[in-house]
Write an enzyme that holds these catalytic residues in place. Structure first.
Site, PDB file in Angstrom:
ATOM      1  N   CYS A 246      -5.138  -0.060  -0.085  1.00 53.25           N
ATOM      2  CA  CYS A 246      -4.549  -0.942   0.929  1.00 53.25           C
ATOM      3  C   CYS A 246      -3.328  -0.321   1.588  1.00 53.25           C
ATOM      4  O   CYS A 246      -3.364  -0.100   2.782  1.00 53.25           O
ATOM      5  CB  CYS A 246      -4.277  -2.352   0.436  1.00 53.25           C
ATOM      6  SG  CYS A 246      -3.377  -2.526  -1.065  1.00 53.25           S
ATOM      7  N   SER A 247      -2.313  -0.038   0.934  1.00 57.43           N
ATOM      8  CA  SER A 247      -1.085   0.603   1.420  1.00 57.43           C
ATOM      9  C   SER A 247       0.075   0.196   0.552  1.00 57.43           C
ATOM     10  O   SER A 247       1.195   0.101   1.024  1.00 57.43           O
ATOM     11  CB  SER A 247      -0.755   0.248   2.885  1.00 57.43           C
ATOM     12  OG  SER A 247      -1.766   0.685   3.742  1.00 57.43           O
ATOM     13  N   CYS A 248      -0.219  -0.050  -0.739  1.00 58.95           N
ATOM     14  CA  CYS A 248       0.855  -0.432  -1.652  1.00 58.95           C
ATOM     15  C   CYS A 248       1.986   0.593  -1.596  1.00 58.95           C
ATOM     16  O   CYS A 248       1.740   1.797  -1.598  1.00 58.95           O
ATOM     17  CB  CYS A 248       0.342  -0.516  -3.084  1.00 58.95           C
ATOM     18  SG  CYS A 248      -0.843  -1.827  -3.328  1.00 58.95           S
TER      19      CYS A 248
END
Lengths: 219, 208
Positions: free
Chosen positions: B113-115
């Site tokens: 996701c883009s943590c």
């Protein structure tokens, strides 16, 4: 799920293009998108895992051509409708036609600093002892659920080594679907690059993930 | 629900205009229902524009370089060590520090996701969230680093940390040579956001 979000190892997306002196926001709507997403999360109607699943469920062609904040807004619209806060027609038109569901909480300006500082810890006590320890060889599960998971495709069915036990945390695969938090131990699992990418892998590459216990079996 | 899947065919400006209208409609209806306080949105935006950003992470690094006891605490319990400096909260609840050495360079990504560790780095840059980085960082890290202008020594191993759970990673770059006389604030000035992700290293600017 094997959705458009699961990007590790996919080809064809080209070079990374860092923008010199990139602004924090590229447009006014992005600011509102961030604020709306966090404000609506504060309703307490859904958890972070359900919101991630709403993003990964966006059709691939749309997801892959959308910016980050557009992805967030599309997912937010889905969640608002699902939980009864707004109808599709209201979301489209911006015109209220019915009160909608009451939230547990409305985020006011004076609450923002406290809410951001507290965050959303996901560690929970586990009901069992950890099965694995540092140095154990494990194999990850090879499964392809249509539901939410945090085991990337590139890391399924791979043999790696437990580097550390990180604590016990909410299990997102269940939590995303309202099946309970069901906390599990989380382990940092390290894979040699060749295990994941084959003989052509970059020499000296290792990749690690943080994996819940049910993703793992002894190798 | 009316779907904007035809966004793809709009040009850049129209695309942004479309999102502007869409987001405005959403904020309008939610405000009318009493669900959203627009001033709360302003406060959130201001927080990430002016209060939370990579300067936090740079200060963590500078302190680790200057204080070996803190560095050990950071290695053993990054959440507490970083929290002791006041950097806690959203997307920084469970922190780990990973130290670069002459043998190993660390690189952080979230393929799913883009943590990203907001509490010490602020909001993630566009490239970190984009498919190109998310797809290639785990498979072709040297290629990716070259696109940031970074070439590592051939024998240096690369460790890629995919942020698949709620643990967030902060890279602690190696301290450059010839910085013994610098204060912590001066050391922090040397540390870029990209070095804290692993797409850069810390260099001392050439004396003019």
């Amino acid at each position: 799920m094997n959705g458009p979000h699961d990007l590790g190892g996919q080809h064809g997306f080209g070079a990374v293009a860092p923008e010199k002196n990139e602004p924090i926001f590229h447009a006014e709507w992005e600011k509102r998108a961030l604020g709306l997403t966090l404000s609506c999360g504060a309703f307490g109607a859904w958890n972070i895992d359900e919101s991630r699943h709403a993003r990964e469920n966006i059709p691939p062609a749309t997801y892959l051509s959308a910016s980050y904040y557009e992805i967030w807004i599309r997912a937010l619209e889905t969640l608002l409708e699902r939980h009864g806060f707004a109808t599709a027609e209201e979301i489209d038109s911006g015109v209220m036609t019915e009160p909608g569901a009451p939230p547990k909480r409305v985020l006011k300006a004076d609450m923002v600093a406290g809410v951001l500082a507290k965050g959303g810890p996901c560690d929970r006590p586990a009901s069992t002892a950890a099965i694995f320890g540092p140095g154990d060889r494990v194999r990850t599960h090879n499964f392809n659920p249509e539901t939410h998971t945090r085991l990337p495709r590139y890391a399924r069915g791979r043999v790696g080594t437990i580097e550390a036990v990180r604590g016990s945390f909410v299990f997102p695969d269940d939590n995303a679907h309202g099946w309970g938090e069901n906390p599990q131990w989380v382990y940092t699992v390290v894979f040699d690059g060749r295990e994941v990418w084959g003989e052509g892998a970059e020499p000296g590459l290792t990749v690690s993930i943080d994996a819940w216990e049910s993703y793992l079996e002894r190798a | 629900m009316h779907d904007h899947d035809d966004d793809h065919y709009h040009d850049h400006d129209n695309h942004f205009s479309d999102m502007q209208a869409r987001v405005k409609a959403l904020e309008t209806v939610l405000t009318a229902k009493g669900l959203i306080d627009p001033k709360a949105i302003d406060a959130i935006v201001e927080t990430y524009e002016t209060k939370i950003g990579p300067r936090n992470g740079a200060r963590v690094v500078a302190k680790a370089w200057a204080d070996l006891e803190f560095a050990q605490w950071l290695k053993d319990d990054a959440t507490a060590a970083i929290g002791s400096l006041g950097y806690t909260g959203r997307q920084g609840e469970h922190m780990r520090a990973v130290f670069n050495t002459p043998e190993t360079h660390n690189l952080v990504v979230c393929t799913l996701c883009s943590c990203y560790p907001w509490s010490v780095l602020g909001l993630p840059p566009v490239w970190y969230k984009a498919p190109a980085y998310r797809s290639r960082a785990v498979m072709d890290p040297r290629g990716v680093l070259s696109e940031f202008g970074l070439t590592l020594p051939k024998g240096q191993a690369i460790r890629v940390w995919d942020s698949t759970a709620e643990l967030r990673y902060l890279v602690i770059p190696e301290r450059p040579a010839n910085t013994d006389g610098l204060s912590e604030e001066q050391l922090a000035d040397l540390v870029s956001r990209d070095a804290l992700i692993g797409t850069a290293i810390v260099r001392v600017p050439e004396a003019v």
